[in-house]
Write a protein that holds these residues in place. Structure first.
Motif, mmCIF file in Angstrom:
data_model
loop_
_atom_site.group_PDB
_atom_site.id
_atom_site.type_symbol
_atom_site.label_atom_id
_atom_site.label_comp_id
_atom_site.label_asym_id
_atom_site.label_seq_id
_atom_site.Cartn_x
_atom_site.Cartn_y
_atom_site.Cartn_z
ATOM 1 N N GLU A 145 3.580 6.314 0.265
ATOM 2 C CA GLU A 145 4.579 6.486 0.995
ATOM 3 C C GLU A 145 5.923 5.818 0.588
ATOM 4 N N ILE A 146 5.423 4.513 -0.105
ATOM 5 C CA ILE A 146 6.490 3.616 -0.695
ATOM 6 C C ILE A 146 7.029 4.388 -1.996
ATOM 7 N N ALA A 147 6.252 4.971 -2.880
ATOM 8 C CA ALA A 147 6.711 5.605 -4.024
ATOM 9 C C ALA A 147 7.620 6.741 -3.606
ATOM 10 N N LYS A 148 7.247 7.489 -2.713
ATOM 11 C CA LYS A 148 8.164 8.527 -2.154
ATOM 12 C C LYS A 148 9.548 7.784 -1.707
ATOM 13 N N GLN A 149 9.554 6.765 -0.954
ATOM 14 C CA GLN A 149 10.671 6.178 -0.300
ATOM 15 C C GLN A 149 11.550 5.815 -1.541
ATOM 16 N N LEU A 150 10.814 5.185 -2.357
ATOM 17 C CA LEU A 150 11.859 4.834 -3.427
ATOM 18 C C LEU A 150 12.020 5.425 -4.638
ATOM 19 N N VAL A 151 11.360 6.532 -4.508
ATOM 20 C CA VAL A 151 11.613 7.451 -5.777
ATOM 21 C C VAL A 151 10.972 6.762 -7.081
ATOM 22 N N LEU A 152 9.714 6.438 -6.908
ATOM 23 C CA LEU A 152 8.938 5.707 -8.081
ATOM 24 C C LEU A 152 7.574 6.133 -8.142
ATOM 25 N N SER A 153 6.985 5.951 -9.176
ATOM 26 C CA SER A 153 5.562 6.652 -9.398
ATOM 27 C C SER A 153 4.524 5.758 -8.649
ATOM 28 N N ASN A 154 3.509 6.038 -8.157
ATOM 29 C CA ASN A 154 2.353 5.288 -7.608
ATOM 30 C C ASN A 154 2.110 4.185 -8.468
ATOM 31 N N ASN A 155 2.052 4.342 -9.851
ATOM 32 C CA ASN A 155 1.543 3.269 -10.616
ATOM 33 C C ASN A 155 2.738 2.127 -10.610
ATOM 34 N N THR A 156 3.880 2.780 -10.455
ATOM 35 C CA THR A 156 5.053 1.617 -10.617
ATOM 36 C C THR A 156 5.005 0.862 -9.307
ATOM 37 N N VAL A 157 4.837 1.230 -8.194
ATOM 38 C CA VAL A 157 4.514 0.676 -7.045
ATOM 39 C C VAL A 157 3.426 -0.005 -6.982
ATOM 40 N N SER A 158 2.341 0.175 -7.353
ATOM 41 C CA SER A 158 1.130 -0.514 -7.461
ATOM 42 C C SER A 158 1.345 -1.671 -8.497
ATOM 43 N N SER A 159 2.209 -1.648 -9.465
ATOM 44 C CA SER A 159 2.468 -2.870 -10.317
ATOM 45 C C SER A 159 3.404 -3.774 -9.613
ATOM 46 N N PHE A 160 4.139 -3.263 -8.805
ATOM 47 C CA PHE A 160 5.006 -4.360 -8.129
ATOM 48 C C PHE A 160 4.098 -5.095 -7.113
ATOM 49 N N ARG A 161 3.156 -4.121 -6.433
ATOM 50 C CA ARG A 161 2.264 -4.862 -5.380
ATOM 51 C C ARG A 161 1.521 -5.702 -5.951
ATOM 52 N N THR A 162 1.007 -5.791 -7.251
ATOM 53 C CA THR A 162 0.207 -6.550 -7.963
ATOM 54 C C THR A 162 1.044 -7.803 -8.455
ATOM 55 N N ARG A 163 2.161 -7.872 -8.493
ATOM 56 C CA ARG A 163 3.038 -8.857 -8.948
ATOM 57 C C ARG A 163 3.543 -9.856 -7.797
ATOM 58 N N VAL A 164 3.719 -8.900 -6.468
ATOM 59 C CA VAL A 164 3.820 -9.628 -5.258
ATOM 60 C C VAL A 164 2.829 -10.540 -4.918
ATOM 61 N N PHE A 165 1.395 -9.902 -5.063
ATOM 62 C CA PHE A 165 0.089 -10.693 -4.909
ATOM 63 C C PHE A 165 0.026 -11.726 -5.569
ATOM 64 N N GLU A 166 0.174 -11.594 -6.989
ATOM 65 C CA GLU A 166 0.380 -12.970 -7.773
ATOM 66 C C GLU A 166 1.261 -13.946 -7.499
ATOM 67 N N LYS A 167 2.354 -13.520 -7.279
ATOM 68 C CA LYS A 167 3.423 -14.691 -6.914
ATOM 69 C C LYS A 167 3.225 -15.318 -5.617
ATOM 70 N N MET A 168 2.535 -14.565 -4.497
ATOM 71 C CA MET A 168 2.392 -15.226 -3.273
ATOM 72 C C MET A 168 0.965 -15.595 -2.984
ATOM 73 N N GLY A 169 0.162 -15.050 -3.932
ATOM 74 C CA GLY A 169 -1.294 -15.673 -3.631
ATOM 75 C C GLY A 169 -2.065 -14.823 -2.750
ATOM 76 N N PHE A 170 -1.719 -13.656 -2.321
ATOM 77 C CA PHE A 170 -2.401 -12.749 -1.505
ATOM 78 C C PHE A 170 -3.554 -12.131 -2.097
ATOM 79 N N GLN A 171 -4.585 -12.027 -1.554
ATOM 80 C CA GLN A 171 -5.832 -11.313 -1.776
ATOM 81 C C GLN A 171 -5.994 -9.809 -1.288
ATOM 82 N N ASN A 172 -5.189 -9.449 -0.214
ATOM 83 C CA ASN A 172 -5.377 -8.090 0.314
ATOM 84 C C ASN A 172 -3.927 -7.814 1.169
#
Length: 209
Positions: free
Chosen positions: A168-195
């Motif tokens: 849903e995020i990929a569709k809204q931002l006009v990005l690929s699923n892989n790109t959004v997943s990469s952004f999610r991974t960066r957010v988790f790493e920077k913020m220390g989230f596990q899920n």
């Protein structure tokens, strides 16, 4: 005087036009509903002031639009008109090049004043925005939390917090699923989230959604 308005809600655009026509009866006022038409107008003509929402389809946020506008027309003042509280986007908008940031709830009281001020070459900062910027400056060297995220990472963070899936995020931002997943991974790493649950809890606790 030429004014360009960009907002994806028709009722908002009509309300802004009505307000500005009363204040500037001889002004040419054009409105568009998305970032694509916004940039077409910016590339095609010169504007005295641009009033832009922070969140517009089909992918480019208002922050991206500000940067593109400033690259194409550095002297054109941009006012961000947003439903988001200043502590969420004001600092990012000003850094991107906006001359003013106004909450939609206060627009009728502030917008004309803001237009007059930015057209004179000065930034328009309401009291709440000024407080946010002062606080951001004070903590600049000790940035933590969402302050460490890039604009796009913060956008993905907000959408995840609102319960959107990767697709849903990929569709809204006009990005690929892989790109959004990469952004999610960066957010988790920077913020220390596990899920996602930890991310959502953080967003709720800090009133980011």
């Amino acid at each position: 005087m030429r004014i360009l308005i960009a907002d994806d809600h028709t009722i908002v655009r009509e309300g802004i036009k009505m307000l500005l026509r009363d204040a500037y009866p001889n002004a040419e006022i054009v409105d568009v509903c998305d970032s694509i038409d916004l940039m077409k107008c910016v590339y095609k003509q010169k504007w005295d002031v641009i009033i832009c929402d922070i969140s517009m389809p089909p992918g480019d946020s208002g922050l991206d639009a500000i940067k593109q506008i400033k690259e194409n027309s550095p002297k054109t003042p941009v006012i961000i008109l947003s439903m988001h509280k200043p502590d969420q986007y004001a600092v990012r908008a000003i850094k991107a090049g906006a001359m003013g940031y106004i909450n939609k709830g206060a627009a009728t009281l502030e917008l004309v004043k803001a237009v007059n001020q930015v057209m004179s070459g000065r930034k328009y900062l309401s009291d709440d925005v000024a407080d946010v910027l002062a606080d951001a400056f004070e903590h600049y060297n000790n940035a933590t939390g969402v302050e460490t995220l890039t604009d796009r990472e913060f956008e993905v963070f907000k959408l995840i917090a609102s319960g959107r899936s990767i697709s849903e995020i990929a569709k809204q931002l006009v990005l690929s699923n892989n790109t959004v997943s990469s952004f999610r991974t960066r957010v988790f790493e920077k913020m220390g989230f596990q899920n996602n649950l930890e991310l959502i809890r953080y967003a709720v606790d800090n009133k980011l959604i």
